[in-house]
Design a protein around this motif. Structure first.
Motif, PDB file in Angstrom:
ATOM      1  N   ASP A  89       0.856  -1.175   0.000  1.00  7.25           N
ATOM      2  CA  ASP A  89       0.000   0.000   0.000  1.00  7.25           C
ATOM      3  C   ASP A  89       0.903   1.239   0.000  1.00  7.25           C
ATOM      4  O   ASP A  89       1.596   1.504   0.963  1.00  7.25           O
ATOM      5  CB  ASP A  89      -0.886  -0.019   1.259  1.00  7.25           C
ATOM      6  CG  ASP A  89      -1.815   1.180   1.302  1.00  7.25           C
ATOM      7  OD1 ASP A  89      -1.707   2.041   0.398  1.00  7.25           O
ATOM      8  OD2 ASP A  89      -2.622   1.254   2.233  1.00  7.25           O
TER       9      ASP A  89
ATOM     10  N   SER B 201      -0.015   4.379  -0.115  1.00 11.58           N
ATOM     11  CA  SER B 201      -0.646   5.646   0.261  1.00 11.58           C
ATOM     12  C   SER B 201      -0.191   6.126   1.641  1.00 11.58           C
ATOM     13  O   SER B 201       0.134   5.323   2.518  1.00 11.58           O
ATOM     14  CB  SER B 201      -2.166   5.484   0.250  1.00 11.58           C
ATOM     15  OG  SER B 201      -2.518   4.419   1.086  1.00 11.58           O
ATOM     16  N   LEU B 202      -0.194   7.450   1.810  1.00 12.30           N
ATOM     17  CA  LEU B 202       0.058   8.031   3.125  1.00 12.30           C
ATOM     18  C   LEU B 202      -1.266   8.109   3.871  1.00 12.30           C
ATOM     19  O   LEU B 202      -2.320   8.288   3.251  1.00 12.30           O
ATOM     20  CB  LEU B 202       0.645   9.440   2.970  1.00 12.30           C
ATOM     21  CG  LEU B 202       2.010   9.542   2.280  1.00 12.30           C
ATOM     22  CD1 LEU B 202       2.393  11.008   2.079  1.00 12.30           C
ATOM     23  CD2 LEU B 202       3.089   8.834   3.080  1.00 12.30           C
ATOM     24  N   SER B 203      -1.217   7.984   5.202  1.00 16.34           N
ATOM     25  CA  SER B 203      -2.449   8.062   5.986  1.00 16.34           C
ATOM     26  C   SER B 203      -2.969   9.510   5.995  1.00 16.34           C
ATOM     27  O   SER B 203      -2.245  10.445   5.636  1.00 16.34           O
ATOM     28  CB  SER B 203      -2.169   7.620   7.432  1.00 16.34           C
ATOM     29  OG  SER B 203      -1.320   8.575   8.046  1.00 16.34           O
ATOM     30  N   ASP B 204      -4.212   9.682   6.449  1.00 16.78           N
ATOM     31  CA  ASP B 204      -4.771  11.039   6.539  1.00 16.78           C
ATOM     32  C   ASP B 204      -3.900  11.899   7.455  1.00 16.78           C
ATOM     33  O   ASP B 204      -3.642  13.075   7.185  1.00 16.78           O
ATOM     34  CB  ASP B 204      -6.202  11.001   7.107  1.00 16.78           C
ATOM     35  CG  ASP B 204      -7.161  10.404   6.088  1.00 16.78           C
ATOM     36  OD1 ASP B 204      -6.772  10.281   4.911  1.00 16.78           O
ATOM     37  OD2 ASP B 204      -8.287  10.050   6.484  1.00 16.78           O
ATOM     38  N   TYR B 205      -3.454  11.288   8.563  1.00  7.88           N
ATOM     39  CA  TYR B 205      -2.609  12.009   9.511  1.00  7.88           C
ATOM     40  C   TYR B 205      -1.330  12.498   8.825  1.00  7.88           C
ATOM     41  O   TYR B 205      -0.913  13.657   8.988  1.00  7.88           O
ATOM     42  CB  TYR B 205      -2.284  11.078  10.692  1.00  7.88           C
ATOM     43  CG  TYR B 205      -1.140  11.539  11.561  1.00  7.88           C
ATOM     44  CD1 TYR B 205      -1.302  12.580  12.466  1.00  7.88           C
ATOM     45  CD2 TYR B 205       0.127  10.932  11.464  1.00  7.88           C
ATOM     46  CE1 TYR B 205      -0.244  13.016  13.255  1.00  7.88           C
ATOM     47  CE2 TYR B 205       1.185  11.359  12.254  1.00  7.88           C
ATOM     48  CZ  TYR B 205       0.993  12.397  13.145  1.00  7.88           C
ATOM     49  OH  TYR B 205       2.041  12.826  13.916  1.00  7.88           O
ATOM     50  N   GLN B 206      -0.731  11.629   8.035  1.00  9.08           N
ATOM     51  CA  GLN B 206       0.526  12.009   7.375  1.00  9.08           C
ATOM     52  C   GLN B 206       0.289  13.092   6.320  1.00  9.08           C
ATOM     53  O   GLN B 206       1.107  14.012   6.170  1.00  9.08           O
ATOM     54  CB  GLN B 206       1.172  10.769   6.745  1.00  9.08           C
ATOM     55  CG  GLN B 206       1.724   9.820   7.806  1.00  9.08           C
ATOM     56  CD  GLN B 206       2.186   8.494   7.244  1.00  9.08           C
ATOM     57  OE1 GLN B 206       1.564   7.941   6.338  1.00  9.08           O
ATOM     58  NE2 GLN B 206       3.274   7.981   7.783  1.00  9.08           N
ATOM     59  N   GLN B 207      -0.834  12.970   5.618  1.00  7.57           N
ATOM     60  CA  GLN B 207      -1.120  14.015   4.620  1.00  7.57           C
ATOM     61  C   GLN B 207      -1.374  15.362   5.303  1.00  7.57           C
ATOM     62  O   GLN B 207      -0.977  16.408   4.793  1.00  7.57           O
ATOM     63  CB  GLN B 207      -2.318  13.601   3.774  1.00  7.57           C
ATOM     64  CG  GLN B 207      -1.954  12.442   2.870  1.00  7.57           C
ATOM     65  CD  GLN B 207      -3.108  12.002   2.005  1.00  7.57           C
ATOM     66  OE1 GLN B 207      -3.844  12.819   1.493  1.00  7.57           O
ATOM     67  NE2 GLN B 207      -3.265  10.702   1.852  1.00  7.57           N
TER      68      GLN B 207
ATOM     69  N   TYR C 275      10.800   4.402   5.944  1.00  6.31           N
ATOM     70  CA  TYR C 275       9.916   3.343   6.454  1.00  6.31           C
ATOM     71  C   TYR C 275      10.756   2.191   7.043  1.00  6.31           C
ATOM     72  O   TYR C 275      10.471   1.688   8.138  1.00  6.31           O
ATOM     73  CB  TYR C 275       9.055   2.869   5.288  1.00  6.31           C
ATOM     74  CG  TYR C 275       8.113   1.735   5.566  1.00  6.31           C
ATOM     75  CD1 TYR C 275       6.986   1.920   6.344  1.00  6.31           C
ATOM     76  CD2 TYR C 275       8.331   0.473   5.007  1.00  6.31           C
ATOM     77  CE1 TYR C 275       6.102   0.871   6.574  1.00  6.31           C
ATOM     78  CE2 TYR C 275       7.461  -0.574   5.228  1.00  6.31           C
ATOM     79  CZ  TYR C 275       6.347  -0.372   6.022  1.00  6.31           C
ATOM     80  OH  TYR C 275       5.482  -1.406   6.250  1.00  6.31           O
TER      81      TYR C 275
ATOM     82  N   ASP D 113       7.586  10.196   9.458  1.00  2.00           N
ATOM     83  CA  ASP D 113       6.748  11.366   9.741  1.00  2.00           C
ATOM     84  C   ASP D 113       7.585  12.648   9.820  1.00  2.00           C
ATOM     85  O   ASP D 113       7.155  13.720   9.366  1.00  2.00           O
ATOM     86  CB  ASP D 113       5.955  11.161  11.035  1.00  2.00           C
ATOM     87  CG  ASP D 113       4.846  10.117  10.857  1.00  2.00           C
ATOM     88  OD1 ASP D 113       4.610   9.699   9.705  1.00  2.00           O
ATOM     89  OD2 ASP D 113       4.235   9.712  11.861  1.00  2.00           O
TER      90      ASP D 113
END
Ligand SMILES: Cc1cc2nc3c(=O)[nH]c(=O)nc-3n(C[C@H](O)[C@H](O)[C@H](O)COP(=O)(O)OP(=O)(O)OC[C@H]3O[C@@H](n4cnc5c(N)ncnc54)[C@H](O)[C@@H]3O)c2cc1C
Length: 388
Positions: free
Chosen positions: A6, A8-14, A312, A72
């Motif tokens: 996956d 994608s970045l999480s909502d928090y990361q975005q 990561y 992050d």
């Protein structure tokens, strides 16, 4: 979707990236021209970064920081670059949060953490690391600064070169040889040195072609007295443990703001190519220009994947210097292409100081030299793939 892939970045990361980008657009980008012109580090801006918690990103919460991991932290710096934050200020921040804070976070005693980290987290104390010397750059193990134990103190003698935050720093992590019979990376220890310790002096500020808001200088040690309680980890572990640990963080986190700078450079190039008219058309209608923009985007996406992978892996405690060197090397090559094309798209205006692409062009060169040159990154990759 294939399991475990996956991207994608999480909502928090975005949100992290977006918030930092907004900060940079409002507080950093408007100052960038002046800070570069005057080769000036803005303490006022640094104070605002402190209010946001940026200097303490990687410091655990119990010592006043945010306790963020490598990915992050890297994303926060990416947001600063994307929003037009100047690379000089970002470089100073990056050095502070990685090579100054992390040796204490990772290997410091409880007393060292309590004394230094809270004030480094707020940015009240700015930090740096002294590893490079006039005669020891890529071959850092050739360092000659010595530390000799005398009673309750170590006595340091030597000179460090090209030290980020030298002129503004309060706290420095300094590598010095404690075993005078040792060679290379063995027998080197890491010390926390405060700017007021007797025998410590900062050389004059060095004038640079780029990243000019980041102050750089020599550090000079003449019978500098450092309390024995200020050694980090044990004698002889300075290079192999403390230095390596911090430099791993430096490599992955610092790449964030360069990646963001590439995005900013593309944004400026798109804007300019839309409004610049030649032969009665916006130049973005010419295939030659469109292809440049496409290749800039390609480089950004490829760089992001490599940088995120390295960060990561760091967060998973599966550090790999192969993946980190691949990311660093690719980023350096990609950003040099990016800034060159950005200037080209801007034509003559791209060579003018009031255009940010001119500044980015000068700033980007550091990626091929600092934190291990491109030649050294290639050597690391080659050594590791030949081992397998
Ligand atoms: C703006 C700036 C900020 C910096 N901040 C810091 C800091 O905060 N702390 C710190 O300790 N250092 C810092 N440095 C130092 C930086 O890490 C060194 O400049 C870098 O490691 C290269 O060392 P050098 O400049 O001595 O070049 P050298 O090692 O002398 O290299 C010269 C050339 O020879 C090549 N070369 C050397 N060895 C080999 C080899 N084995 N094989 C092939 N080619 C080789 C290099 O790739 C390069 O092209 C900073 C440097 C700059 C410019």
């Amino acid at each position: 979707m294939t399991e475990g892939m996956d991207f994608s970045l999480s909502d928090y990361q975005q949100d992290l990236i977006r918030n930092m980008e907004n900060f940079a657009r409002k507080e950093m980008a408007p100052l960038a021209y002046e800070l570069d012109r005057d080769s000036k580090f803005s303490m006022e801006l640094w104070g605002k970064m402190g209010e946001l918690g940026l200097p303490g990103l990687t410091i655990p919460e119990q010592y006043g920081g945010s306790g963020m991991g490598a990915l992050d932290s890297c994303l926060c710096l990416q947001g600063l670059g994307r929003g037009g934050g100047d690379t000089g200020t970002n470089l100073s921040l990056g050095a502070h949060i990685t090579i100054a804070n992390m040796p204490i976070v990772l290997f410091g005693t409880e007393a060292q953490k309590q004394k230094y980290l809270p004030r480094m987290a707020t940015g009240e104390w700015i930090g740096g690391m002294g590893l490079t010397e006039p005669g020891a750059g890529s071959d850092a193990g050739a360092l000659q600064t010595r530390a000799e134990r005398r009673g309750d103190h170590y006595v340091l003698n030597g000179t460090k070169m090209f030290i980020t935050n030298g002129p503004t720093g309060t706290v420095f992590i300094v590598m010095a040889r404690t075993d005078k019979n040792s060679k290379g990376s063995r027998g080197v220890s890491a010390f926390i040195v405060e700017k007021d310790f007797p025998g410590f002096a900062v050389g004059k500020k060095l004038e640079k072609m780029g990243n000019r808001a980041s102050p750089t200088s020599e550090l000079i040690f003449e019978d500098c007295l450092v309390p024995v309680g200020n050694i980090i980890a044990s004698e002889g572990e300075g290079f192999t443990k403390v230095g390596q640990g911090a430099l791993e963080w430096e490599r992955v986190v610092q790449m964030g703001f360069w990646l963001g700078t590439m995005e900013y450079s593309l944004e400026l190039s798109i804007e300019y190519s839309r409004q610049r008219v030649q032969f009665k058309k916006p130049i973005c209608e010419f295939q030659a220009i469109r292809h440049k923009l496409a290749m800039m985007k390609l480089d950004i996406d490829a760089t992001a994947l490599l940088v995120y992978r390295a960060a990561y892996l760091k967060d998973l405690n599966r550090w790999s210097d192969t993946e980190a060197s691949i990311a660093k090397l690719y980023l350096s090559q990609a950003i040099m292409r990016n800034v060159t094309e950005a200037v080209q798209i801007h034509g003559g205006y791209g060579l003018m100081k009031e255009y940010a692409v001119e500044r980015n062009f000068r700033d980007a060169k550091l990626t091929e030299v600092g934190g291990g040159t491109s030649e050294i990154q290639k050597d690391i990759i080659a050594r590791n793939i030949l081992k397998k």
